[in-house]
Design an enzyme around this catalytic site. Structure first.
Site, PDB file in Angstrom:
ATOM      1  N   GLU A  46       7.120  -2.587   4.176  1.00 14.53           N
ATOM      2  CA  GLU A  46       7.096  -3.927   4.853  1.00 14.53           C
ATOM      3  C   GLU A  46       8.300  -4.839   5.106  1.00 14.53           C
ATOM      4  OE1 GLU A  46       4.112  -4.607   6.369  1.00 14.53           O
ATOM      5  OE2 GLU A  46       3.158  -4.463   4.650  1.00 14.53           O
ATOM      6  N   HIS A  47       8.508  -4.978   6.284  1.00 17.41           N
ATOM      7  CA  HIS A  47       9.617  -5.777   6.864  1.00 17.41           C
ATOM      8  C   HIS A  47      10.930  -4.908   6.880  1.00 17.41           C
ATOM      9  CE1 HIS A  47       8.235  -9.822   7.455  1.00 17.41           C
ATOM     10  NE2 HIS A  47       7.231  -9.746   6.547  1.00 17.41           N
ATOM     11  N   GLY A 144      -5.991 -13.151  13.526  1.00 17.66           N
ATOM     12  CA  GLY A 144      -5.140 -13.797  12.650  1.00 17.66           C
ATOM     13  C   GLY A 144      -5.168 -13.222  11.003  1.00 17.66           C
ATOM     14  N   LEU A 147      -3.738  -7.820  10.900  1.00 16.86           N
ATOM     15  CA  LEU A 147      -4.207  -6.597  11.069  1.00 16.86           C
ATOM     16  C   LEU A 147      -3.994  -6.121  12.393  1.00 16.86           C
ATOM     17  CD1 LEU A 147      -7.590  -6.741   9.006  1.00 16.86           C
ATOM     18  CD2 LEU A 147      -5.255  -5.909   8.165  1.00 16.86           C
ATOM     19  N   SER A 150      -3.171  -8.282  17.935  1.00 15.94           N
ATOM     20  CA  SER A 150      -2.197  -8.560  19.128  1.00 15.94           C
ATOM     21  C   SER A 150      -1.827  -7.175  19.484  1.00 15.94           C
ATOM     22  CB  SER A 150      -0.946  -9.344  18.830  1.00 15.94           C
ATOM     23  OG  SER A 150      -0.372  -9.131  17.622  1.00 15.94           O
ATOM     24  N   ASP A 199       3.536  -1.804  14.428  1.00 14.10           N
ATOM     25  CA  ASP A 199       2.084  -1.989  14.657  1.00 14.10           C
ATOM     26  C   ASP A 199       1.768  -1.318  15.967  1.00 14.10           C
ATOM     27  OD1 ASP A 199       2.540  -3.885  12.926  1.00 14.10           O
ATOM     28  OD2 ASP A 199       2.613  -5.439  14.048  1.00 14.10           O
TER      29      ASP A 199
HETATM   30  C1  GLA Z   1       4.543  -7.927  11.506  1.00 12.81           C
HETATM   31  C2  GLA Z   1       5.270  -7.272  12.449  1.00 12.81           C
HETATM   32  C3  GLA Z   1       5.654  -5.511  12.050  1.00 12.81           C
HETATM   33  C4  GLA Z   1       6.405  -5.716  10.795  1.00 12.81           C
HETATM   34  C5  GLA Z   1       5.613  -6.452   9.852  1.00 12.81           C
HETATM   35  C6  GLA Z   1       6.224  -6.380   8.477  1.00 12.81           C
HETATM   36  O1  GLA Z   1       3.335  -7.046  11.346  1.00 12.81           O
HETATM   37  O2  GLA Z   1       4.584  -7.141  13.695  1.00 12.81           O
HETATM   38  O3  GLA Z   1       6.710  -5.542  13.248  1.00 12.81           O
HETATM   39  O4  GLA Z   1       7.794  -6.280  11.066  1.00 12.81           O
HETATM   40  O5  GLA Z   1       5.221  -7.707  10.210  1.00 12.81           O
HETATM   41  O6  GLA Z   1       6.373  -5.233   7.832  1.00 12.81           O
END
Ligand code: GLA
Length: 415
Positions: A46-47, A144, A147, A150, A199
């Site tokens: 994540e991130h 929102g 998940l 968008s 995503d």
């Molecule tokens: C959102 C962003 C992704 C990613 C996550 C965190 O989902 O759209 O690009 O950075 O946050 O992992």
């Protein structure tokens, strides 16, 4: 006891029929076809995407459906005016949004049409064979909820336009990477959300029965078999109903801190920081955009999280999905304490799910609301969901919603 609410995915034929019916109502004719793309849930990593790192999403069975028809409306010289008309079945009372391809650009589109029209704008930068079209969308991807509703919208448009205008990118993974890049441009430059690429890559490139090991340094992928059911396990996803908003300042602030820290460390991305030499690297950070203490915690999250992805994939490769729980827990603690992107509701899901017997749990997605995941023995799914729902009720929080994730198909033509 509060009965958990379940978010069911539509059967694809139902989703397609809904979109087709809305198209007929709006435009009085048949669409050329129906295309759809899934939301995603990230297992770990994540991130990390905007830091050149690794992440490991799976596609959900929940999809966004697009009914689309190519149009030709001649302008003064007889050429196509390239009109784009969009409507959403989720907003039956709203009018049809319309523009022309030439008028779509940064700053010209707001609201959900930015994610759809933005893809047409981005693809037009790749090819000049795109023309006008009418489209209607419908979706069962929770909105929102973190998940990727968008990305599902963008990727459904990407495969629809690719197919309808014979762009031929969708046929293989290399082409799908180009479609993903167009969707990312749409989100960054037209919708104005400074997200990474996880995503869109998942929705277009992850396959059923597999998690997508995405290496954001070179955009390469590996499909890692992911079948929890075979091991008597399930992935419970909990939508906290605490709405997150990625275009607000927090996500952009985390990115800016990572970029500034990488610059201070003399690397292009934090991926280059050797986990074995992390302490030395952290010592090299000084007060800059944020204090050195904050920068160190942010960097520590990114570097350790990338290492956790590798460890988790090794466990999956070894056929030991039941052992990934501690890595999920560690990821959550790191996101909560070092990256500071969790919130009361996400922490409550994790704590209450673990107390009810989940083998591991973490927030997933961007944070500040959205969803959390819990690894649960199949026969404990109902009990864990009930315990989480009770914990929310006890704290008088909005009731959360639940789904069980199965690694599902990528974006494609549905009908
Ligand atoms: C959102 C962003 C992704 C990613 C996550 C965190 O989902 O759209 O690009 O950075 O946050 O992992």
């Amino acid at each position: 006891m509060s009965a958990p609410q379940w978010l069911d995915a539509w059967d694809p034929s139902d989703g397609a029929e809904r979109a087709a019916a809305s198209f007929r109502t709006r435009f009085g004719t048949e669409p050329d076809g129906i295309w759809s793309a899934p939301g995603r849930v990230n297992l770990i990593g994540e991130h990390t995407d905007y830091n050149g790192g690794l992440c490991l999403p799976i596609n959900l069975p929940h999809r966004t459906y697009v009914a689309l028809r190519r149009t030709f409306r001649s302008g003064p010289g007889g050429a196509d005016v390239e009109e784009v008309r969009l409507a959403s079945a989720q907003e039956p009372d709203a009018g049809v949004w319309s523009s022309t391809l030439a008028d779509i650009g940064p700053g010209t589109v707001t609201g959900w049409p930015a994610y759809a029209a933005g893809v047409a704008w981005a693809l037009r930068r790749e090819v000049d064979t795109l023309g006008g079209f009418d489209a209607v969308v419908d979706s069962c991807v929770p909105y929102g909820a973190g998940l990727s509703s968008s990305a599902a919208l963008e990727c459904a448009f990407a495969v629809a336009l690719d197919d309808a205008f014979h762009l031929d990118f969708g046929a293989d993974d290399a082409g799908r990477a180009i479609l993903a890049a167009a969707c990312i441009r749409a989100e960054n430059e037209i919708a104005g959300a400074p997200t990474g690429g996880m995503d869109q890559s998942s929705s277009l490139r992850a396959t059923a029965g597999h998690a997508l090991l995405l290496d954001c340094l070179d955009n390469s992928v590996r499909h890692v078999p992911f079948d929890l059911e075979a091991s008597g396990l399930a992935l419970l996803v909990v939508d906290t109903r605490a709405e997150h908003q990625l275009s607000d300042g927090q996500y952009a602030a985390r990115r800016a801190t990572c970029d500034a820290a990488a610059a201070q460390l003399g690397v292009v991305t934090l991926r280059e920081v050797d986990p074995g030499a992390l302490e030395e690297a952290l010592a090299g950070l000084t007060d800059d955009v944020v204090t050195a203490d904050v920068a160190r915690r942010r960097v520590r999250h990114v570097v350790t999280e990338i290492a956790r992805v590798t460890e988790l994939v090794a466990l999956l490769d070894a056929g030991r999905p039941g052992d990934i729980g501690p890595l999920l827990d560690a990821s959550h603690i790191s996101l909560r304490d070092d990256y500071e992107v969790s919130c009361v509701e996400l922490d409550l899901v994790v704590e209450s799910a673990r107390a009810a017997g989940a083998l591991g749990a973490r927030m997933t997605g961007g944070g500040f609301g959205g969803s959390a995941i819990a690894l649960v023995e199949v026969d404990r799914v109902g009990a864990v969901a009930a315990a989480v729902a009770d914990a929310f009720a006890a704290q008088e929080l909005t009731a959360p919603a639940f789904l069980v994730a199965h690694a599902s198909d990528p974006a494609s033509r549905t009908v």
